[in-house]
Design a protein around this motif. Structure first.
Motif, PDB file in Angstrom:
ATOM      1  N   THR A   7      24.163  45.083  63.952  1.00 14.67           N
ATOM      2  CA  THR A   7      25.370  44.515  63.359  1.00 14.67           C
ATOM      3  C   THR A   7      26.455  44.311  64.396  1.00 14.67           C
ATOM      4  O   THR A   7      27.209  43.336  64.344  1.00 14.67           O
ATOM      5  N   TYR A 120      32.589  56.547  51.371  1.00 17.35           N
ATOM      6  CA  TYR A 120      32.488  55.896  52.678  1.00 17.35           C
ATOM      7  C   TYR A 120      32.484  56.914  53.807  1.00 17.35           C
ATOM      8  O   TYR A 120      32.929  58.047  53.645  1.00 17.35           O
ATOM      9  N   ALA A 147      35.966  49.279  55.838  1.00 18.30           N
ATOM     10  CA  ALA A 147      35.297  48.296  56.683  1.00 18.30           C
ATOM     11  C   ALA A 147      33.802  48.432  56.463  1.00 18.30           C
ATOM     12  O   ALA A 147      33.279  49.544  56.405  1.00 18.30           O
ATOM     13  N   GLY A 148      33.117  47.319  56.331  1.00 19.45           N
ATOM     14  CA  GLY A 148      31.686  47.343  56.073  1.00 19.45           C
ATOM     15  C   GLY A 148      30.882  46.730  57.201  1.00 19.45           C
ATOM     16  O   GLY A 148      31.261  45.686  57.742  1.00 19.45           O
ATOM     17  N   ALA A 150      27.429  44.967  57.816  1.00 19.74           N
ATOM     18  CA  ALA A 150      26.383  44.328  57.021  1.00 19.74           C
ATOM     19  C   ALA A 150      25.093  44.241  57.825  1.00 19.74           C
ATOM     20  O   ALA A 150      25.072  43.724  58.940  1.00 19.74           O
ATOM     21  N   ASP A 266      37.439  44.214  55.032  1.00 23.05           N
ATOM     22  CA  ASP A 266      36.754  43.449  56.077  1.00 23.05           C
ATOM     23  C   ASP A 266      35.306  43.920  56.203  1.00 23.05           C
ATOM     24  O   ASP A 266      35.010  45.103  56.038  1.00 23.05           O
ATOM     25  N   ILE A 267      34.441  42.979  56.529  1.00 26.90           N
ATOM     26  CA  ILE A 267      33.066  43.321  56.890  1.00 26.90           C
ATOM     27  C   ILE A 267      32.717  42.580  58.178  1.00 26.90           C
ATOM     28  O   ILE A 267      33.358  41.583  58.529  1.00 26.90           O
ATOM     29  N   CYS A 268      31.730  43.076  58.896  1.00 25.86           N
ATOM     30  CA  CYS A 268      31.230  42.352  60.063  1.00 25.86           C
ATOM     31  C   CYS A 268      29.723  42.215  59.943  1.00 25.86           C
ATOM     32  O   CYS A 268      29.048  43.063  59.343  1.00 25.86           O
ATOM     33  N   ILE A 288      25.735  46.512  52.837  1.00 28.04           N
ATOM     34  CA  ILE A 288      26.676  47.017  53.835  1.00 28.04           C
ATOM     35  C   ILE A 288      26.657  48.545  53.892  1.00 28.04           C
ATOM     36  O   ILE A 288      26.307  49.217  52.924  1.00 28.04           O
ATOM     37  N   MET A 290      29.383  51.293  54.282  1.00 30.23           N
ATOM     38  CA  MET A 290      30.831  51.367  54.123  1.00 30.23           C
ATOM     39  C   MET A 290      31.412  52.463  55.018  1.00 30.23           C
ATOM     40  O   MET A 290      31.029  53.634  54.919  1.00 30.23           O
TER      41      MET A 290
END
Length: 298
Positions: A7, A120, A147-148, A150, A266-268, A288, A290
C-alpha cells in the motif's frame, strides 16, 4: 511480511532480507523518533518508535528498544507501514486497549453514525503513553484522526439518486442519533421505534434487491472485514484526490478523501491495486486497515 507494505509502495519486497535495509534506514535516519523511558527510567524499560516517511504522509514505523546505555545496539520488536490522516473524523469518547503480545494499542470508539463499534490501530503510541491527559484506558476528551490503508479497491459510479434532499437526510440522521442516544440510556419507546424502523428498512431493501443491483441500493457503508478487528470493507464517496510517490520504489500512491456513513477520513492505495480512475463524486470500494491518532481536546 506485512501484507500492507504494498500500500505504501513496497509491493516488490518478498523477503525479510529484502526489507532489512529499509528497516535499518528507518532506525538510523528517522524523520520521527519518539521514546518512552518507562516507569523507572532504566535502559531496559525504554520503548522507542522510529518513523521514516518514504513519500508524503506514508512510511515505515519500527518499534523496539535500545539494549545498551550508549544507544548503539537496539532490538526490533515489530514494524508496520503507516499513513497519516489529516481530518478530525470523530469526537466520540474512546477506550484504549493494549495488545497482549506487543507494545501496541487499539482504540475502540462508538460513533452512532456508523452503526458498528469502530476499532483502529493507534499510531501515536508514545503520545498516548506519556500524556497525562489519558490517565487510564478511558479517554473521553479527545478526537480521532482516522486513516485507512487499502489493500485493494475499485472505483464505482455514483448512485443515480445521490442528489436527493440533503436537508431531509440530515434531519433524519439527527432524529436517529437522538433515538440511539435515548435507547442506549434504556428508553423503551426509543428502542421500539428503532426496531420498527429497522424492520421497515429490511422489508424495503428485500423488495428492491430482487430487481436492483446491491451497489445501487447501498450508497456508502463501513463494516468489519475478516477476523481482524481493525480491518473494514468500505464504500465511500470520493471527496478529494491527491497523489504521492514512494521515492524508493517510484510507486504512485493515491490519497483519497472519502465519506462513508457520514464520517469523512483519508485512505491511501497503491495505484497498481486500484481498478478504475478515481474522480470526485465517484465512489471507492475496498478493504482497508484502519489506523488513527488520538489528539486531546484543546
Amino acid at each position: 511480511m506485512h501484507e500492507f507494505l504494498k500500500t505504501v509502495g513496497f509491493g516488490d519486497i518478498r523477503t525479510e532480507k529484502e526489507l532489512e535495509p529499509f528497516l535499518r534506514m528507518t532506525i538510523e535516519d528517522p524523520d520521527f523518533k519518539l521514546r518512552d523511558d518507562g516507569p523507572t527510567g532504566e535502559i531496559d524499560d525504554n520503548f522507542v518508535e522510529w518513523k521514516k516517511e518514504f513519500g508524503e504522509r506514508i512510511g515505515l514505523a519500527v518499534c523496539g528498544s535500545y539494549t545498551d546505555e550508549y544507544e548503539e545496539k537496539y532490538r526490533i520488536d515489530y514494524y508496520y507501514p503507516y499513513f497519516r490522516g489529516e481530518i478530525s473524523t470523530t469526537e466520540e469518547p474512546v477506550e484504549v486497549e493494549k495488545h497482549s503480545d506487543k507494545e501496541a494499542y487499539s482504540v475502540i470508539c462508538d460513533d452512532y453514525r456508523l452503526g458498528v463499534t469502530l476499532i483502529y490501530f493507534l499510531l501515536n503510541i508514545i503520545d498516548y503513553k506519556c500524556s497525562k491527559a489519558y490517565p487510564s484506558g478511558k479517554v473521553p476528551e479527545c478526537y480521532s484522526i482516522l486513516a485507512g490503508l487499502a489493500m485493494e479497491g475499485k472505483v464505482l459510479l455514483p448512485v443515480s439518486d445521490k442528489d436527493r434532499n440533503k436537508k431531509l437526510q440530515q434531519k433524519n440522521f439527527e432524529r436517529r442519533t437522538t433515538l440511539l442516544t435515548a435507547a442506549k440510556e434504556g428508553d423503551e419507546e426509543a428502542i421500539e421505534t428503532l426496531t420498527m424502523e429497522d424492520i421497515d428498512t429490511y422489508s424495503s431493501i428485500s423488495k428492491r434487491v430482487d430487481h436492483e443491483d446491491i451497489l445501487s441500493i447501498v450508497d456508502t457503508c463501513i463494516m468489519p472485514y475478516g477476523i481482524e478487528s481493525d480491518h473494514y470493507e468500505v464504500i465511500g464517496e470520493i471527496l478529494g484526490i491527491e497523489q504521492t510517490e514512494n521515492f524508493v520504489s517510484k510507486d504512485i500512491i493515491y490519497i483519497l478523501t472519502i465519506q462513508a456513513k457520514d464520517i469523512i477520513f483519508d485512505i491511501c492505495i497503491n495505484k497498481k491495486d486500484l481498478l478504475g480512475e478515481p474522480a470526485v463524486g465517484r465512489r471507492f470500494k475496498g478493504i482497508i486497515w484502519m489506523q488513527g491518532e488520538l489528539q486531546p481536546m484543546e
